[in-house]
Write a protein that holds these residues in place. Sequence first.
Motif, PDB file in Angstrom:
ATOM      1  N   VAL A 219      33.966  34.917  28.365  1.00  0.00           N
ATOM      2  CA  VAL A 219      32.941  34.468  29.315  1.00  0.00           C
ATOM      3  C   VAL A 219      32.609  35.563  30.332  1.00  0.00           C
ATOM      4  O   VAL A 219      33.253  36.620  30.359  1.00  0.00           O
ATOM      5  CB  VAL A 219      33.392  33.172  30.047  1.00  0.00           C
ATOM      6  N   SER A 220      31.627  35.306  31.155  1.00  0.00           N
ATOM      7  CA  SER A 220      31.183  36.285  32.150  1.00  0.00           C
ATOM      8  C   SER A 220      32.218  36.431  33.270  1.00  0.00           C
ATOM      9  O   SER A 220      33.051  35.549  33.493  1.00  0.00           O
ATOM     10  CB  SER A 220      29.853  35.839  32.759  1.00  0.00           C
ATOM     11  N   GLU A 221      32.119  37.540  33.987  1.00  0.00           N
ATOM     12  CA  GLU A 221      33.002  37.792  35.113  1.00  0.00           C
ATOM     13  C   GLU A 221      32.856  36.680  36.157  1.00  0.00           C
ATOM     14  O   GLU A 221      33.849  36.242  36.754  1.00  0.00           O
ATOM     15  CB  GLU A 221      32.638  39.161  35.736  1.00  0.00           C
ATOM     16  N   GLU A 222      31.643  36.209  36.315  1.00  0.00           N
ATOM     17  CA  GLU A 222      31.366  35.135  37.275  1.00  0.00           C
ATOM     18  C   GLU A 222      32.098  33.847  36.882  1.00  0.00           C
ATOM     19  O   GLU A 222      32.734  33.191  37.709  1.00  0.00           O
ATOM     20  CB  GLU A 222      29.850  34.887  37.317  1.00  0.00           C
TER      21      GLU A 222
ATOM     22  N   ARG B  55      34.702  33.651  35.001  1.00  0.00           N
ATOM     23  CA  ARG B  55      36.152  33.870  35.160  1.00  0.00           C
ATOM     24  C   ARG B  55      36.566  33.620  36.611  1.00  0.00           C
ATOM     25  O   ARG B  55      37.585  32.987  36.874  1.00  0.00           O
ATOM     26  CB  ARG B  55      36.526  35.312  34.768  1.00  0.00           C
ATOM     27  N   LYS B  56      35.755  34.119  37.529  1.00  0.00           N
ATOM     28  CA  LYS B  56      36.054  33.905  38.959  1.00  0.00           C
ATOM     29  C   LYS B  56      36.030  32.428  39.303  1.00  0.00           C
ATOM     30  O   LYS B  56      36.856  31.936  40.071  1.00  0.00           O
ATOM     31  CB  LYS B  56      35.053  34.670  39.832  1.00  0.00           C
ATOM     32  N   GLU B  57      35.073  31.715  38.716  1.00  0.00           N
ATOM     33  CA  GLU B  57      34.990  30.263  38.937  1.00  0.00           C
ATOM     34  C   GLU B  57      36.264  29.571  38.459  1.00  0.00           C
ATOM     35  O   GLU B  57      36.768  28.651  39.106  1.00  0.00           O
ATOM     36  CB  GLU B  57      33.809  29.672  38.163  1.00  0.00           C
ATOM     37  N   MET B  58      36.767  30.034  37.311  1.00  0.00           N
ATOM     38  CA  MET B  58      37.982  29.407  36.767  1.00  0.00           C
ATOM     39  C   MET B  58      39.183  29.670  37.677  1.00  0.00           C
ATOM     40  O   MET B  58      40.030  28.795  37.878  1.00  0.00           O
ATOM     41  CB  MET B  58      38.249  29.911  35.351  1.00  0.00           C
ATOM     42  N   LEU B  59      39.242  30.883  38.240  1.00  0.00           N
ATOM     43  CA  LEU B  59      40.353  31.197  39.145  1.00  0.00           C
ATOM     44  C   LEU B  59      40.258  30.359  40.427  1.00  0.00           C
ATOM     45  O   LEU B  59      41.260  29.839  40.928  1.00  0.00           O
ATOM     46  CB  LEU B  59      40.368  32.697  39.472  1.00  0.00           C
ATOM     47  N   THR B  60      39.038  30.217  40.919  1.00  0.00           N
ATOM     48  CA  THR B  60      38.830  29.403  42.122  1.00  0.00           C
ATOM     49  C   THR B  60      39.202  27.941  41.862  1.00  0.00           C
ATOM     50  O   THR B  60      39.824  27.282  42.707  1.00  0.00           O
ATOM     51  CB  THR B  60      37.350  29.479  42.569  1.00  0.00           C
ATOM     52  N   ALA B  61      38.844  27.452  40.675  1.00  0.00           N
ATOM     53  CA  ALA B  61      39.152  26.061  40.329  1.00  0.00           C
ATOM     54  C   ALA B  61      40.669  25.821  40.315  1.00  0.00           C
ATOM     55  O   ALA B  61      41.154  24.767  40.728  1.00  0.00           O
ATOM     56  CB  ALA B  61      38.547  25.719  38.968  1.00  0.00           C
ATOM     57  N   TRP B  62      41.411  26.820  39.849  1.00  0.00           N
ATOM     58  CA  TRP B  62      42.881  26.715  39.818  1.00  0.00           C
ATOM     59  C   TRP B  62      43.433  26.665  41.243  1.00  0.00           C
ATOM     60  O   TRP B  62      44.255  25.822  41.584  1.00  0.00           O
ATOM     61  CB  TRP B  62      43.450  27.873  39.012  1.00  0.00           C
TER      62      TRP B  62
END
Lengths: 227, 227
Positions: free
Chosen positions: A193-196, A198-205
Amino acid sequence: MAGKKVLIVYAHQEPKSFNGSLLKIAVEELTKQGCSVTVSDLYAMQFEPRATRNDIVGHLHNPEAFNYGVETWEAYKRGGLSKDLVEEQKKVQEADLLIFQFPLFWFNMPAILKGWMDRVLVQGFAYDLSKAYDGGLLQGKLCLFSFTTGGSKEKYATRGDIRYLLWPMQHGIMHFCGVKVLAPHICYAPESVSEEKRKEMLTAWTQRLKTLWKEEPIDCSPEWYFK
Amino acid sequence: MAGKKVLIVYAHQEPKSFNGSLLKIAVEELTKQGCSVTVSDLYAMQFEPRATRNDIVGHLHNPEAFNYGVETWEAYKRGGLSKDLVEEQKKVQEADLLIFQFPLFWFNMPAILKGWMDRVLVQGFAYDLSKAYDGGLLQGKLCLFSFTTGGSKEKYATRGDIRYLLWPMQHGIMHFCGVKVLAPHICYAPESVSEEKRKEMLTAWTQRLKTLWKEEPIDCSPEWYFK
């Protein structure tokens, strides 16, 4: 939740990986909450996944025919398990929450993490003859399986529900030992997936961890998995 | 079936175990049929279950951030996988039938066997981007999961169907690679039953092997597992 003890059992070779980032977030966020966090970094520890005679210090109960289950049970009772197992058991014993962080390998956990389950959760320590499921010896603890996949959510969905593959690990291992299971945390295809995204997934965690202690465990019955 | 090639991947520490007897029977019966039988005795080989950088000979595709899936795929393409993996892949390539013989550990295969799956069945060899399931690279082969349990059939039945735990291994691994799956062979609780019952189970395995080549593979759809 200040004062809570968390053990993260982590199975990825590369600190710069997405799994590495998820680990880092969990350590930081839970520490910030006042939890005491311990990490078992299995590859870094070169953790042994093979269940062998080496796990028993000293004499065997029955040297004529080696039976791993019987030997580790007997060794546990007399304090004769190998040092690496005793250390992991101590970490488990002290923990209020176990987080397993890993990349899904073949619809399952990587062998190094399966070896941790096979070797650490021995009879007498994690369960006993009539002490399993709600009566399991690790009752009072929570766990959470947090993993990444190679394929997308859509790809998994075309071949049945991803919950199907959670049955052996969540129900067959943790529920069997009496551990309550929180909903899994799944990051689909972070490499694709896009870098964006990926960042969303980290924030969700991070966000999920903030309210983790308020979560109710899942109902670990067949219905939850197979409806 | 004279001329057929069989690979038995065997994961038990003790030759005198019930699993050892099941292995012996399979080798004898299939050899008697004129099959050529190869055994990968994982504990005896001290097979490495951990997926690490050691599996790649020479340079890495991306030494900055180790990615096991990418690195083994690249190494496979340039002939740079470690010797033990190349040897196992050669055995798989030549086999018409793969038999996995093991004691069930935690609703799953022991870590040493999971490690065989993780390390041997790499991208490029067992599957590829658009080559999975019926198009998997190991199509034309059969497999059979033969295992023993600790608990009785009745005990397993109280917590859902034993087929639930076959999903990740049969569907998620073998079906994904294009291998057709024969019905599993399950010996329940051989350690807890009478000597007579044990003998019956061994005879049943011999009998099944006699007509194995006439069997139709199971329909490896979610319906088979979860109805």
